[in-house]
Design a protein around this motif. Structure first.
Motif, PDB file in Angstrom:
ATOM      1  N   ASN A  15       0.818  -0.993   0.124  1.00  0.00           N
ATOM      2  CA  ASN A  15      -0.046  -0.110   0.085  1.00  0.00           C
ATOM      3  C   ASN A  15       0.794   1.196   0.090  1.00  0.00           C
ATOM      4  O   ASN A  15       0.351   2.564   0.479  1.00  0.00           O
ATOM      5  N   SER A  16       2.153   1.056  -0.363  1.00  0.00           N
ATOM      6  CA  SER A  16       2.927   2.400  -0.468  1.00  0.00           C
ATOM      7  C   SER A  16       2.539   3.199  -2.020  1.00  0.00           C
ATOM      8  O   SER A  16       3.528   4.280  -1.911  1.00  0.00           O
ATOM      9  N   GLY A  17       2.019   2.618  -2.664  1.00  0.00           N
ATOM     10  CA  GLY A  17       1.711   3.320  -4.172  1.00  0.00           C
ATOM     11  C   GLY A  17       2.738   3.012  -5.094  1.00  0.00           C
ATOM     12  O   GLY A  17       2.894   3.533  -6.111  1.00  0.00           O
ATOM     13  N   LYS A  18       2.938   1.776  -5.122  1.00  0.00           N
ATOM     14  CA  LYS A  18       4.098   1.060  -6.199  1.00  0.00           C
ATOM     15  C   LYS A  18       3.274   1.074  -7.391  1.00  0.00           C
ATOM     16  O   LYS A  18       3.860   1.512  -8.390  1.00  0.00           O
ATOM     17  N   THR A  19       2.024   0.477  -7.522  1.00  0.00           N
ATOM     18  CA  THR A  19       1.154   0.183  -8.729  1.00  0.00           C
ATOM     19  C   THR A  19       0.781   1.593  -9.125  1.00  0.00           C
ATOM     20  O   THR A  19       0.781   1.934 -10.412  1.00  0.00           O
ATOM     21  N   SER A  20       0.395   2.577  -8.249  1.00  0.00           N
ATOM     22  CA  SER A  20       0.306   3.928  -8.794  1.00  0.00           C
ATOM     23  C   SER A  20       1.492   4.583  -9.378  1.00  0.00           C
ATOM     24  O   SER A  20       1.161   5.325 -10.499  1.00  0.00           O
ATOM     25  N   GLY A  37      -1.972  -5.385  -0.069  1.00  0.00           N
ATOM     26  CA  GLY A  37      -1.992  -6.619  -0.858  1.00  0.00           C
ATOM     27  C   GLY A  37      -2.951  -6.772  -2.026  1.00  0.00           C
ATOM     28  O   GLY A  37      -3.468  -7.531  -2.248  1.00  0.00           O
ATOM     29  N   VAL A  38      -2.844  -5.438  -2.794  1.00  0.00           N
ATOM     30  CA  VAL A  38      -3.850  -5.259  -3.927  1.00  0.00           C
ATOM     31  C   VAL A  38      -3.063  -6.102  -5.145  1.00  0.00           C
ATOM     32  O   VAL A  38      -3.701  -6.958  -5.906  1.00  0.00           O
ATOM     33  N   THR A  39      -1.699  -5.769  -5.288  1.00  0.00           N
ATOM     34  CA  THR A  39      -0.951  -6.571  -6.349  1.00  0.00           C
ATOM     35  C   THR A  39      -0.435  -7.663  -5.822  1.00  0.00           C
ATOM     36  O   THR A  39       0.110  -8.070  -4.897  1.00  0.00           O
ATOM     37  N   ASN A 124       7.056   8.248  -1.669  1.00  0.00           N
ATOM     38  CA  ASN A 124       5.964   8.569  -2.128  1.00  0.00           C
ATOM     39  C   ASN A 124       4.933   9.212  -1.476  1.00  0.00           C
ATOM     40  O   ASN A 124       5.054   9.206  -0.211  1.00  0.00           O
ATOM     41  N   MET A 125       3.703   9.695  -1.946  1.00  0.00           N
ATOM     42  CA  MET A 125       2.690  10.153  -1.075  1.00  0.00           C
ATOM     43  C   MET A 125       3.227  11.518  -0.325  1.00  0.00           C
ATOM     44  O   MET A 125       2.777  11.581   0.663  1.00  0.00           O
ATOM     45  N   ASP A 127       2.521  14.344  -0.954  1.00  0.00           N
ATOM     46  CA  ASP A 127       1.584  15.369  -0.914  1.00  0.00           C
ATOM     47  C   ASP A 127       0.898  15.314   0.512  1.00  0.00           C
ATOM     48  O   ASP A 127       0.691  16.149   1.295  1.00  0.00           O
ATOM     49  N   ILE A 153       4.893  11.962  -6.209  1.00  0.00           N
ATOM     50  CA  ILE A 153       3.282  12.084  -5.795  1.00  0.00           C
ATOM     51  C   ILE A 153       2.779  11.237  -7.051  1.00  0.00           C
ATOM     52  O   ILE A 153       2.501  11.838  -8.040  1.00  0.00           O
ATOM     53  N   ALA A 154       2.719   9.938  -6.811  1.00  0.00           N
ATOM     54  CA  ALA A 154       2.248   9.039  -7.967  1.00  0.00           C
ATOM     55  C   ALA A 154       0.965   9.414  -8.636  1.00  0.00           C
ATOM     56  O   ALA A 154       0.705   9.302  -9.882  1.00  0.00           O
TER      57      ALA A 154
END
Ligand SMILES: Nc1nc2c(ncn2[C@@H]2O[C@H](COP(=O)(O)OP(=O)(O)OP(=O)(O)O)[C@@H](O)[C@H]2O)c(=O)[nH]1
Ligand SMILES: [Mg+2]
Lengths: 623, 91
Positions: A15-20, A37-39, A124-125, A127, A153-154
């Motif tokens: 959930n750190s924004g890798k996929t974003s 755990g999305v990806t 990341n994130m 913002d 900021i993805a």
């Protein structure tokens, strides 16, 4: 001279924004959501840096360490260490951190350093961190860690500019000096020492304000309240199923009248004959009857996407953990099971985050019992034909209530099956631990919701255009040939191959109240559940002859008894009618046996449920 | 702040009530009776930030047996079952 492709890998805590970041860099549309755990798969994409370097970038499942405790984490470990067969080791690993929460990522980064791969820390994130008043001394952090650090900021346009620039700078000086990989799984004292080191670096370089996310705290006070939270969860699910039934109606009516008009137009313009019959009965009555359900499918996806993006899923898992534990399920199983309301396939894939093999297997076996969106057309068709649309207790739509009942039946049976599996097969079983990060809430992003819905709608229509269409061609053919002998008085379809096949199977299905038309619909329905609706549309349209411009629902209401209709609903709660789900079960469990077991137990349940429903209904006078 | 903590009795986080705040003193995986091996449990707890000196607060409890609990560890929130939280000794 053309430089070789630069290989990047995205590694970081969940959930750190890798996929974003992956989506922002490559313009892809991989699934992004606000829970850990999305990806669960490796995805490769390509882009070109501002200075023209060709880059291949790989998005990986999130992980807290390289130990690889669950199937998804193993994918990340194997890729970073270059263990995956035939894989190239990444030239540069982008370690992605949620800037509001650096402790765990910096420890991971210290562990990654041991692999000897060149690293960059991506904050990341940024913002959100700035908004909360968190300030990071980037220069000092880079010095302390010994790796370049960059903020990003993805989800904002241009939010990855610094990262792109840095990639160019680094790739220019990436020497081919071979580096030593001294990684091995950290022992407990080493882990502890690394976390201490990480905490020390953070206290030197990051200043945290005493201003936590108060909004998340306030929402959680309600949503995670022991009793209130469960009421909220039940309410959310109830509104979701009511909405699927009630709100989608206007749009569905519009689509329906569109297809009716199209059918009438074809009948009026084309001469009688095979072409007219093919277009009207096969394509419009068949495929059209499935496309009509698009609004409902969009609505259910909208609900699930909103819950996922808002950050509710992890909370639901928290609330349900002990309750599902009573049925032998792990709290982490909740998210895969809720996703299975959309479709069991991503649901089954999502079980990769469950580290305990038995918990994972149980979840895979029961995921197909969750009412997936492909069952909606079947349920809706039968409900609207047989259940009166009146309100009960003044405000609840009776049809919506029956729909809710069907969903509840699916959930209940899943819990019962899971309980039985635990009771009979996995007796000596100590509950695996449940540990899950609860992310801060985020406002769902319109663009990502829109993309999510668009992707699903496209998939649905594509399926209607390919699988369902080809099945319809087959059914139309079977139902139309051979043509009746001259002078025959019975409906033409009675002479067709479809009738011959259907009547051959009918004796098997007669005890549950199914006629031969249903038998014909169930077999091609193996390809996808909605095909059954399309097949009934075609079979009854051909049988009805020219006057069959009627609605399929009205035809059913006049041809089936209420007992048959209820039996059909009971059948579809369980029926294992989806070839792709079975294929995914086979792949994810790595075994034909478990696939066959799923097919077998669901078929038995379907038959038993229908038998019971039909006989009870007949006994009560609905035959 | 630290002084008052020094005087408090040590206890496992698994027994803490909602609203409890404290500091982690040490990990005692043996005490937990988890399905995981001691080493595995301890590794996982550390990986989620449960290390000595970290500030914890019990934010929420579940309904059944007041389990699991949602724990604030420094600035993230982690859901754990009480059984595993028995391994975290706080004061
Ligand atoms: N405000 C803000 N939100 C972000 C940023 N990057 C990602 N998000 C949000 O953070 C959440 C998680 O993003 P993902 O890209 O799915 O995270 P991930 O690291 O791929 O997660 P896993 O696949 O579960 O490991 C989503 O809700 C995103 O919209 C950012 O830079 N700023
Ligand atoms: Mg991801």
């Amino acid at each position: 001279m053309e430089l070789p492709l630069l290989h990047l890998a995205l590694v970081g805590t969940p959930n750190s924004g890798k996929t974003s970041l992956f989506n922002a860099l490559t313009g892809s549309r991989q699934k992004v959501a606000n829970y850990p755990g999305v990806t669960v798969e490796r995805k490769e994409g390509f882009f070109v840096t501002p200075l023209g370097r060709q880059v291949s970038i790989v998005d990986l499942p999130g992980t807290y360490s390289l130990r690889g405790r669950s199937p998804d984490e193993e994918i990340t470990r194997d890729f970073v260490l270059g263990k995956a067969s035939g894989e190239i080791v990444p030239d540069l690993v982008l370690c992605v951190a949620d800037s509001t929460n650096l402790r765990l990522t910096i420890r991971l980064l210290l562990e990654l350093k041991r692999t000897g791969r060149p690293l960059v820390l991506v904050l990341n994130m940024f913002d959100i961190a700035s908004r909360r008043g968190i300030s990071v001394d980037v220069v000092r952090l880079a010095k302390e860690l010994g790796v370049p650090v960059v903020t990003s900021i993805a989800v904002r346009k241009g939010g990855t500019a610094d990262l792109l620039k840095l990639t160019d700078e680094i790739s220019a000086r990436l020497a081919s000096e071979p580096r030593e990989n001294s990684w091995r799984a950290l022992s407990v004292p080493e882990l502890r020492a690394t976390q201490r080191e990480a905490d020390r670096i953070i206290s030197d370089c990051v200043s945290l304000p005493a201003r936590p996310d108060t909004l998340t705290a306030r929402i959680d006070a309600i949503v995670l309240h022991p009793v209130g939270g469960l009421i909220v969860l039940a309410l959310i699910l109830f509104v979701m199923f009511q909405a699927v039934f009630a709100w989608a109606q206007p749009a569905m009516d519009l689509l329906k009248s569109g297809f009716d008009a199209l059918g009438a137009f074809v009948q009026a313009t084309l001469p009688d004959g095979l072409l007219q019959s093919f277009l009207q009965n096969g394509v419009i009555a068949g495929v059209g009857s499935v496309i009509v359900f698009l609004p409902q499918i969009i609505l259910i996806f909208l609900f699930i996407l909103l819950l996922e993006d808002f950050g509710y899923m992890a909370r639901a898992a928290f609330l349900m953990d002990r309750i599902m534990g009573g049925a032998g399920l792990h709290g982490r199983a909740f998210i895969p099971l809720l996703s299975s309301f959309a479709c069991a396939i991503p649901g089954i894939m999502a079980t990769r985050v469950i580290d305990n093999k038995r918990d994972r297997l149980t979840t895979i076996l029961i995921a197909p019992l969750m009412t997936c969106s492909a069952r909606i057309p079947v349920y809706t068709l039968i409900i609207s034909a047989f259940i009166p649309a009146r309100d009960v207790w003044g405000f609840i739509n009776l049809q919506g209530l029956v729909m809710f009942g069907l969903y509840a039946a699916g959930i209940t049976s899943a819990l019962v099956v899971s309980f039985l599996i635990k009771f009979f097969m996995l007796r000596d079983y100590a509950p695996a631990p449940f540990m899950l990060e609860l992310p801060d809430y985020k406002v769902p992003r319109l663009k990502s919701i829109a993309i999510g819905i668009f992707t699903r709608a496209k998939m649905f229509l594509q399926r209607a255009g390919t699988t369902i269409f080809s099945m319809m061609v087959l059914i139309w053919f079977l139902a139309s040939f051979p043509q009746p002998p001259a002078g025959a008085t019975e409906p033409a379809i009675n002479f067709s191959l479809a009738a011959i096949i259907g009547k051959a199977i009918e004796p098997l299905l007669a005890p549950v109240g199914f006629n031969w038309q249903i038998a014909v619909a169930l077999i091609p329905g193996m390809a996808a559940r909605e095909v059954a609706v399309a097949a009934l549309g075609t079979v009854y349209a051909i049988e009805g002859g020219k006057e069959a411009a009627e609605q399929i629902g009205q035809v059913l209401a006049s041809k089936w008894s209420l007992a048959t209709a209820l039996s059909m609903l009971a059948w579809y709660i369980f029926a294992p009618q989806c070839a792709s789900t079975l294929a995914v079960i086979r792949r994810e469990t790595g075994s034909w046996t478990w696939m066959a077991a799923t097919f077998g137990y669901m078929l038995v349940l379907a038959y038993a449920a229908s038998l019971l429903t039909y006989n009870v209904a007949v006994a009560l006078g609905a035959g | 702040m630290t002084d008052t903590h020094d005087m408090r009795r040590e206890m496992p986080l698994g027994l803490a009530q909602r609203g409890y705040t404290g500091v982690i003193r040490h990990l005692a995986a043996k005490e937990a009776g988890s399905a995981l091996s001691d080493i595995e449990l301890e590794s996982r707890l550390i990986e989620l930030g449960f290390v000595e000196g970290a500030r914890v607060e019990v934010l929420h409890e579940g309904l059944v047996g007041r389990d699991p609990i949602a724990v604030r560890v420094d600035n993230i929130t982690i859901a754990v079952r009480r059984r595993e939280a028995m391994a975290i000794i706080v004061a």
